[in-house]
Design an enzyme around this catalytic site. Structure first.
Site, PDB file in Angstrom:
ATOM      1  CB  THR A 333      -1.040  -0.043   1.227  1.00  0.00           C
ATOM      2  OG1 THR A 333      -0.184   0.386   2.488  1.00  0.00           O
ATOM      3  CG2 THR A 333      -1.661  -1.238   1.269  1.00  0.00           C
ATOM      4  CB  CYS A 334       0.311   4.675  -1.158  1.00  0.00           C
ATOM      5  SG  CYS A 334       0.249   4.120  -2.743  1.00  0.00           S
ATOM      6  CG  ASP A 335      -0.443   4.164   5.676  1.00  0.00           C
ATOM      7  OD1 ASP A 335       0.364   4.347   6.424  1.00  0.00           O
ATOM      8  OD2 ASP A 335      -1.670   4.116   6.186  1.00  0.00           O
TER       9      ASP A 335
END
Length: 397
Positions: A333-335
């Site tokens: 994810t982009c987290d």
């Protein structure tokens, strides 16, 4: 629907684990969770041997998968339900409700009615307001009173949120008698992943004292003690063998009044060793002198237990040869919080390399999400068998 994830049954005999993993990934892609029903059987039988005379109710929460339920039905297990979804799952699988108890201490009236409609009759309470909810159903239910025994050494202290102080047990038992509600026994859960059985022993002995005190006061007899779960498994650190861990528990149970019915609620112990996670390296980057490997599974997926369950899983690359160096495994994810391990010794890997996480059955797929639209790992079931019917005596007074 009893499962939101696809489940594929495989009946393949591989000559090696690596061969099996590669073949399954070639067929189904990654990320993947391989659910081995043989591991479920081994764990159930090991705990049954370690706790003879104790009825094991599998706590569905850590791994609510139909193949696990069906496998344990074949073994003659009973089941611990806590939600309407869990009730629906076992009902769809044809489980006799006499083999269930409902252990959530806090319930809506609709939850009680849903379980009663299924046929479950044994519930758990831990406070006067919850006891009051059963007044309309007094003729149809039997209750267990959950006690609190705080366990700071447990990975997760399950007596912080639920359970009453043993000192107020008599008042609750008297109130139940006044309202005509049958409390059949006592229950407790000292916590998850306990390193030592000390708190189990303390709780069992306290239950014995409460049983005798209730008898002396002329209250209805308490004939059941539910010792909960908390039985430990090996993750990165070794724990006591289950027979060793349970030896003091067996001794304590032997001190309860003769004829006391004994039950337990194992979840993690049965589920954890049953699943292996397989993910692929999507990309790599060298940052501050270390390789970062970005996988197609992560904290928001199968490794959700790193956050919710405080667990570090045994993880390695499938190809484990070569010089190793400190590396980082990150999710897709982009987290930025999506980091599985920030200091793991790995050989240099290429895109497409497979990463294997072991002991991934408990609190992994059950708490995974589709955050950032990365799909959950598909669960592939191996070593499954056809269900059979078993007759199990229900909990009765």
């Amino acid at each position: 629907m009893i499962s939101s994830q696809p489940s594929v049954i495989e009946h393949i005999d591989f000559t090696s684990e690596a061969e099996r993993i590669r073949s399954l990934v070639a067929t189904h892609g990654s990320p993947l969770l391989i659910l081995d029903c043989d591991a479920v059987r081994r764990q159930y039988r090991a705990l049954s041997d370690a706790l003879p005379g104790v009825e094991l109710h599998y706590a569905i929460k850590p791994l609510p998968h139909p193949a696990v339920i069906s496998t344990l039905m074949q073994e003659g297990a009973r089941f611990d339900l806590a939600t309407n979804g869990e009730v629906d799952m076992v009902a769809e699988l044809g489980l006799d409700p006499a083999r269930t108890i409902h252990t959530h201490p806090i319930k809506r009236d609709s939850d009680i009615r849903h379980a009663l409609d299924y046929g479950c009759r044994t519930f758990v309470i831990d406070n006067p307001d919850e006891l009051k909810k059963f007044i309309p159903y007094a003729a149809d239910v039997q209750l267990l009173l959950r006690l609190s025994f705080r366990s700071p050494d447990a990975k997760i202290d399950l007596s912080k949120k639920f359970g009453c102080d043993p000192a107020v047990a008599m008042a609750l038992l008297q109130q139940a008698a006044d309202w005509g509600i049958r409390i059949l026994g006592l229950s407790f859960h000292v916590g998850s992943q306990c390193a030592e059985p000390t708190k189990h022993v303390e709780a069992i002995r306290s239950c014995g004292g409460i049983i005798m005190q209730a008898e002396a006061l002329g209250l209805p007899a308490l004939s059941i003690v539910d010792i909960g779960g908390g039985f430990p498994v090996d993750y990165q650190d070794k724990v006591q063998p289950i027979d060793t861990f349970c030896a003091p528990i067996r001794d304590a149970l032997a001190g309860l009044p003769a004829g006391t019915r004994l039950i337990a609620e194992p979840g993690r112990f049965i589920a954890a060793p049953s699943m292996t996670a397989v993910s692929s390296v999507m990309g790599k980057a060298k940052r501050e002198g270390r390789w970062w490997y970005y996988l197609d599974d992560g904290i928001y997926g199968s490794y959700s237990g790193r956050i919710f369950d405080y667990t570090h899983y045994p993880i390695d690359s499938l190809d484990f040869f070569g010089e190793r160096s400190s590396s980082v495994l990150a999710g897709p994810t982009c987290d930025s919080v999506d980091v599985i391990e920030d200091n793991i010794m790995l050989p240099e890997l290429e895109c497409g390399a497979l990463i294997v996480g072991r002991m991934m059955g408990a609190y992994t797929s059950a708490t995974a999400t589709d955050f950032n639209f990365f799909r959950k790992a598909e669960i592939v079931v191996v070593n499954d068998a056809v269900s059979e019917e078993y007759n199990v005596v229900p909990l009765t007074a």
